[in-house]
Scaffold this motif. Structure first.
Motif, PDB file in Angstrom:
ATOM      1  N   LYS A 185       0.820  -1.213   0.000  1.00 21.13           N
ATOM      2  CA  LYS A 185       0.000   0.000   0.000  1.00 21.13           C
ATOM      3  C   LYS A 185       0.857   1.266   0.000  1.00 21.13           C
ATOM      4  CE  LYS A 185      -4.132  -1.873   2.270  1.00 21.13           C
ATOM      5  NZ  LYS A 185      -4.976  -1.832   3.485  1.00 21.13           N
ATOM      6  N   ARG A 186       2.045   1.175   0.626  1.00 20.64           N
ATOM      7  CA  ARG A 186       2.941   2.338   0.650  1.00 20.64           C
ATOM      8  C   ARG A 186       3.681   2.519  -0.668  1.00 20.64           C
ATOM      9  NH1 ARG A 186       4.150   0.241   5.927  1.00 20.64           N
ATOM     10  NH2 ARG A 186       6.042  -0.756   5.085  1.00 20.64           N
ATOM     11  N   GLY A 187       3.478   1.571  -1.578  1.00 22.14           N
ATOM     12  CA  GLY A 187       4.118   1.672  -2.889  1.00 22.14           C
ATOM     13  C   GLY A 187       5.546   1.191  -2.924  1.00 22.14           C
ATOM     14  N   GLU A 188       5.929   0.329  -1.982  1.00 23.96           N
ATOM     15  CA  GLU A 188       7.296  -0.179  -1.958  1.00 23.96           C
ATOM     16  C   GLU A 188       7.504  -1.212  -3.073  1.00 23.96           C
ATOM     17  OE1 GLU A 188       8.960  -1.514   1.696  1.00 23.96           O
ATOM     18  OE2 GLU A 188       7.768  -0.117   2.908  1.00 23.96           O
ATOM     19  N   ALA A 189       8.710  -1.266  -3.594  1.00 19.31           N
ATOM     20  CA  ALA A 189       9.084  -2.304  -4.551  1.00 19.31           C
ATOM     21  C   ALA A 189       9.416  -3.576  -3.789  1.00 19.31           C
ATOM     22  CB  ALA A 189      10.283  -1.857  -5.368  1.00 19.31           C
ATOM     23  N   PHE A 190       9.078  -4.734  -4.400  1.00 12.14           N
ATOM     24  CA  PHE A 190       9.346  -6.033  -3.794  1.00 12.14           C
ATOM     25  C   PHE A 190      10.506  -6.703  -4.529  1.00 12.14           C
ATOM     26  CE2 PHE A 190       5.543  -5.115  -1.697  1.00 12.14           C
ATOM     27  CZ  PHE A 190       5.212  -6.101  -0.776  1.00 12.14           C
ATOM     28  N   ASP A 191      11.393  -7.316  -3.770  1.00 10.30           N
ATOM     29  CA  ASP A 191      12.549  -8.005  -4.338  1.00 10.30           C
ATOM     30  C   ASP A 191      12.103  -9.311  -4.989  1.00 10.30           C
ATOM     31  OD1 ASP A 191      15.183  -8.852  -4.852  1.00 10.30           O
ATOM     32  OD2 ASP A 191      15.291  -9.873  -2.914  1.00 10.30           O
ATOM     33  N   LEU A 192      12.490  -9.525  -6.246  1.00 13.92           N
ATOM     34  CA  LEU A 192      12.074 -10.723  -6.968  1.00 13.92           C
ATOM     35  C   LEU A 192      12.678 -11.995  -6.366  1.00 13.92           C
ATOM     36  CD1 LEU A 192      12.295  -9.450 -10.661  1.00 13.92           C
ATOM     37  CD2 LEU A 192      10.213 -10.114  -9.434  1.00 13.92           C
ATOM     38  N   MET A 209      11.673  -4.611   4.491  1.00 10.45           N
ATOM     39  CA  MET A 209      11.844  -5.844   5.252  1.00 10.45           C
ATOM     40  C   MET A 209      13.114  -6.592   4.878  1.00 10.45           C
ATOM     41  SD  MET A 209       7.899  -7.220   5.361  1.00 10.45           S
ATOM     42  CE  MET A 209       8.282  -8.668   6.325  1.00 10.45           C
ATOM     43  N   LEU A 210      13.837  -6.068   3.917  1.00 11.76           N
ATOM     44  CA  LEU A 210      15.090  -6.702   3.539  1.00 11.76           C
ATOM     45  C   LEU A 210      16.174  -6.365   4.555  1.00 11.76           C
ATOM     46  CD1 LEU A 210      15.174  -6.054  -0.308  1.00 11.76           C
ATOM     47  CD2 LEU A 210      14.929  -8.266   0.812  1.00 11.76           C
ATOM     48  N   LEU A 246      23.943 -14.577   8.444  1.00 14.77           N
ATOM     49  CA  LEU A 246      23.273 -15.625   9.205  1.00 14.77           C
ATOM     50  C   LEU A 246      21.887 -15.952   8.660  1.00 14.77           C
ATOM     51  CD1 LEU A 246      25.594 -14.771  11.224  1.00 14.77           C
ATOM     52  CD2 LEU A 246      24.097 -15.642  13.011  1.00 14.77           C
ATOM     53  N   ALA A 247      21.379 -15.122   7.748  1.00 12.34           N
ATOM     54  CA  ALA A 247      20.109 -15.431   7.094  1.00 12.34           C
ATOM     55  C   ALA A 247      20.254 -16.596   6.123  1.00 12.34           C
ATOM     56  CB  ALA A 247      19.590 -14.195   6.354  1.00 12.34           C
ATOM     57  N   SER A 297      16.149 -10.773  18.553  1.00 15.97           N
ATOM     58  CA  SER A 297      16.503  -9.373  18.777  1.00 15.97           C
ATOM     59  C   SER A 297      16.932  -8.702  17.471  1.00 15.97           C
ATOM     60  CB  SER A 297      17.646  -9.274  19.798  1.00 15.97           C
ATOM     61  OG  SER A 297      17.254  -9.774  21.053  1.00 15.97           O
ATOM     62  N   ALA A 298      17.675  -9.432  16.630  1.00 15.65           N
ATOM     63  CA  ALA A 298      18.097  -8.888  15.341  1.00 15.65           C
ATOM     64  C   ALA A 298      16.901  -8.608  14.440  1.00 15.65           C
ATOM     65  CB  ALA A 298      19.052  -9.864  14.651  1.00 15.65           C
ATOM     66  N   VAL A 299      15.897  -9.482  14.497  1.00 15.21           N
ATOM     67  CA  VAL A 299      14.665  -9.258  13.714  1.00 15.21           C
ATOM     68  C   VAL A 299      13.939  -8.027  14.242  1.00 15.21           C
ATOM     69  CG1 VAL A 299      12.403 -10.209  13.115  1.00 15.21           C
ATOM     70  CG2 VAL A 299      14.427 -11.689  13.091  1.00 15.21           C
ATOM     71  N   GLU A 300      13.857  -7.920  15.570  1.00 19.41           N
ATOM     72  CA  GLU A 300      13.176  -6.775  16.199  1.00 19.41           C
ATOM     73  C   GLU A 300      13.833  -5.457  15.812  1.00 19.41           C
ATOM     74  OE1 GLU A 300      12.902  -5.307  20.730  1.00 19.41           O
ATOM     75  OE2 GLU A 300      12.101  -7.322  20.385  1.00 19.41           O
ATOM     76  N   LEU A 301      15.163  -5.471  15.668  1.00 14.26           N
ATOM     77  CA  LEU A 301      15.905  -4.276  15.281  1.00 14.26           C
ATOM     78  C   LEU A 301      15.973  -4.078  13.775  1.00 14.26           C
ATOM     79  CD1 LEU A 301      18.871  -4.683  17.805  1.00 14.26           C
ATOM     80  CD2 LEU A 301      17.030  -2.994  17.933  1.00 14.26           C
ATOM     81  N   ARG A 302      15.287  -4.960  13.031  1.00 16.22           N
ATOM     82  CA  ARG A 302      15.254  -4.923  11.562  1.00 16.22           C
ATOM     83  C   ARG A 302      16.639  -5.107  10.941  1.00 16.22           C
ATOM     84  NH1 ARG A 302      10.427  -3.718   9.438  1.00 16.22           N
ATOM     85  NH2 ARG A 302       8.832  -2.771  10.763  1.00 16.22           N
ATOM     86  N   LEU A 303      17.464  -5.879  11.640  1.00 15.54           N
ATOM     87  CA  LEU A 303      18.772  -6.230  11.096  1.00 15.54           C
ATOM     88  C   LEU A 303      18.706  -7.529  10.299  1.00 15.54           C
ATOM     89  CD1 LEU A 303      20.952  -5.394  14.235  1.00 15.54           C
ATOM     90  CD2 LEU A 303      20.681  -4.019  12.154  1.00 15.54           C
ATOM     91  N   LEU A 304      17.669  -8.324  10.549  1.00 13.46           N
ATOM     92  CA  LEU A 304      17.381  -9.539   9.785  1.00 13.46           C
ATOM     93  C   LEU A 304      15.897  -9.539   9.437  1.00 13.46           C
ATOM     94  CD1 LEU A 304      19.336 -12.286  11.808  1.00 13.46           C
ATOM     95  CD2 LEU A 304      19.946 -11.379   9.558  1.00 13.46           C
ATOM     96  N   PRO A 305      15.530 -10.092   8.269  1.00 11.20           N
ATOM     97  CA  PRO A 305      14.114 -10.104   7.891  1.00 11.20           C
ATOM     98  C   PRO A 305      13.288 -11.082   8.709  1.00 11.20           C
ATOM     99  CG  PRO A 305      15.425 -11.257   6.244  1.00 11.20           C
ATOM    100  CD  PRO A 305      16.393 -10.606   7.190  1.00 11.20           C
ATOM    101  N   SER A 306      13.888 -12.169   9.168  1.00  9.89           N
ATOM    102  CA  SER A 306      13.198 -13.183   9.971  1.00  9.89           C
ATOM    103  C   SER A 306      14.241 -13.994  10.719  1.00  9.89           C
ATOM    104  CB  SER A 306      12.352 -14.107   9.087  1.00  9.89           C
ATOM    105  OG  SER A 306      13.176 -14.791   8.155  1.00  9.89           O
ATOM    106  N   ASN A 307      13.792 -14.750  11.685  1.00  9.61           N
ATOM    107  CA  ASN A 307      14.720 -15.571  12.471  1.00  9.61           C
ATOM    108  C   ASN A 307      15.196 -16.738  11.608  1.00  9.61           C
ATOM    109  OD1 ASN A 307      16.003 -17.328  14.283  1.00  9.61           O
ATOM    110  ND2 ASN A 307      14.682 -16.688  15.968  1.00  9.61           N
ATOM    111  N   PRO A 308      16.487 -16.798  11.262  1.00  6.28           N
ATOM    112  CA  PRO A 308      16.974 -17.848  10.363  1.00  6.28           C
ATOM    113  C   PRO A 308      16.913 -19.249  10.958  1.00  6.28           C
ATOM    114  CG  PRO A 308      18.803 -16.564  11.239  1.00  6.28           C
ATOM    115  CD  PRO A 308      17.555 -15.865  11.651  1.00  6.28           C
ATOM    116  N   LEU A 309      16.788 -19.367  12.282  1.00  3.54           N
ATOM    117  CA  LEU A 309      16.700 -20.688  12.896  1.00  3.54           C
ATOM    118  C   LEU A 309      15.434 -21.420  12.478  1.00  3.54           C
ATOM    119  CD1 LEU A 309      17.981 -19.917  16.500  1.00  3.54           C
ATOM    120  CD2 LEU A 309      19.108 -21.342  14.790  1.00  3.54           C
ATOM    121  N   HIS A 310      14.394 -20.651  12.101  1.00  2.00           N
ATOM    122  CA  HIS A 310      13.138 -21.276  11.690  1.00  2.00           C
ATOM    123  C   HIS A 310      13.219 -21.883  10.303  1.00  2.00           C
ATOM    124  CE1 HIS A 310      11.026 -18.284  14.628  1.00  2.00           C
ATOM    125  NE2 HIS A 310      11.640 -19.263  15.259  1.00  2.00           N
TER     126      HIS A 310
END
Length: 455
Positions: free
Chosen positions: A56-63, A71-72, A168-169, A208-221
């Motif tokens: 909705k904000r008009g952001e481009a999405f990474d292919l 979120m990258l 680590l991602a 914590s890295a996800v919360e700080l937007r340093l990683l897009p998601s927890n890589p352990l999952h």
């Protein structure tokens, strides 16, 4: 980076075929299908909401990743390295952690940081890398002493070689982190409880890295990694019966000229009152009601867990803290049998108490170290046990006296809620961990079963 504004979303789908319920978010970017699976519907819906808001904000999405720009993960040359992130993580958590917890985080990082590095020349020895981390790099700046010259090269190399946190991602890198915590510093398989503790620390760091937007998601999952199974229950082979406990306490009093005799009442508190070692270290004269006859009472107020001086607030090996699993000023009251009352009275008559009321201390007035207690205990085992018992797991550590106490109370028929209250546990944990038969009671249990079968 190839991007697209052509984004379509689908409703969250429940994966009913999976043994464990999970939910998948599906969307397309430039006609390419993307998906991400979550353990709960709430997490999936939250992620889908973030995607829609970005569109909705008009952001481009990474292919490639299917994620919007916001979120990258940051570009790897712009984001922190794993070393700098680890330093800021521990510094930020410092005031909220006990000395033992700080030490646990540091030792998890000692396993990971030397492994999560680039392959660049002149790598120092692993012992030097761990030494500079333990004594300098992982401490808050205000607590650092001057860096020894012999470790300057190790720190400089580590700062250059540490992988970007964003790496680590990648499944390959996060798996390398997991593999590193599964080994001891000597390269052997680590104990299951150690691995579980270190993985929990890594998981919290990634969150914590996800919360700080340093990683897009927890890589352990995103990786499948089989954790070693840790035994939560007390090993029955470590638990002594009352006769064995009395023999051990008697043997403690015969260790050395006076050293062991000063520790008898201390070990007795662990057996007759189920005190933890850090609770014994903080026990004061004013915490004890010791009548001349009958049962007495211990009212615990504080604990003094032992950790390395560099991790404590006081700069000493013991920091005073509240009781485990309790609010800061909450107390725990434990009725104690006449035998322990007599031992404590005799100890106070012979050795008195420190100026602050502490009961257990060396002849010079200092606190007992864990190693000193262990040395006396092992000597007592040699005096009290048969050769077969000596090489067994029976009462291998002083802490096993606490296990013996709780097991004895349960086998004596004391209701579980009352046992849990005295031992400082929840009933659930008590029944899961401590409900074990003590050594020598199997024959009595077998007799009860035989009697039931004959009816």
């Amino acid at each position: 980076m190839n991007t697209s504004y052509d984004v379509k979303f689908w409703e969250t789908r429940r994966n009913s075929a999976s043994k464990t319920p999970s939910y998948t978010v599906r969307w397309t970017v430039g006609g390419l299908a993307k998906s991400k699976t979550f353990r709960t519907k709430a997490l999936a819906d939250s992620f889908l909401s973030d995607l829609r808001q970005a569109a909705k904000r008009g952001e481009a999405f990474d292919l490639k990743t299917g994620l919007p720009e916001s979120m990258l993960a940051p570009a790897r040359n712009e984001g922190p390295t794993f070393l700098t992130f680890s330093q800021s993580y521990l510094a930020g958590r410092w005031v909220h952690l006990s000395a033992l917890s700080r030490e646990a985080v540091a030792y998890a990082l000692l396993s990971m940081l030397p492994m999560l590095v680039k392959d660049i020349p002149n790598r120092p020895e692993d012992d030097d890398l761990r030494a500079v981390l333990r004594t300098y790099a992982l401490l808050p700046e205000s607590r650092r002493s001057e860096l020894p010259k012999q470790l300057e090269k190790a720190l400089g190399w580590l700062e250059k070689a540490s992988l970007p946190l964003a790496d680590l991602a990648e499944p390959r890198v996060i798996r390398l982190a997991l593999d590193s915590i599964a080994l001891t510093f000597a390269g052997k398989s680590a104990a299951a409880t150690t691995v579980r503790r270190k993985r929990a620390i890594l998981h919290h760091m990634m969150e914590s890295a996800v919360e700080l937007r340093l990683l897009p998601s927890n890589p352990l999952h995103a990786v499948k990694w089989k954790r070693p199974v840790a035994a939560d229950a007390v090993d029955p082979g470590t638990v002594v019966n009352p006769a064995q406990a009395r023999a051990l306490l008697d043997a403690v009093g015969r260790v050395g000229r006076t050293r062991g005799r000063r520790m008898v009442a201390m070990f007795a508190c662990m057996y007759y009152a189920a005190l933890r070692s850090e609770e014994v270290a903080a026990l004061r004269r004013q915490n004890c009601h010791l009548p001349e006859e009958g049962w007495g009472v211990i009212t615990l107020e504080r604990a003094r867990p032992q950790a390395n001086k560099r991790w404590s607030d006081s700069g000493e090996s013991h920091d005073e803290r509240g009781l485990k699993h309790r609010a800061v000023k909450e107390t725990r009251t434990i009725p104690i049998p006449p035998v322990l009352v007599a031992l404590l009275r005799a100890h106070i008559d012979e050795y008195g108490a420190a100026a602050d009321g502490r009961l257990f201390r060396t002849g010079q007035g200092s606190r007992y170290s864990a190693s000193a207690c262990s040395q006396v205990w092992q000597e007592a085992r040699r005096l009290a046990f048969t050769p077969e018992q000596l090489v067994s797991r029976l009462a291998a550590r002083p802490y096993d006296l606490r296990h013996a106490a709780v097991s004895l109370w349960l086998n004596a028929g004391v209701p579980a809620p009352e046992v849990a209250k005295r031992a400082g546990h929840s009933v659930d944990v008590l029944l899961k961990v401590y409900a074990k038969c003590i050594d020598g009671h199997q024959s009595r249990a077998n007799g009860q079963i035989d009697h039931a079968l004959d009816e």
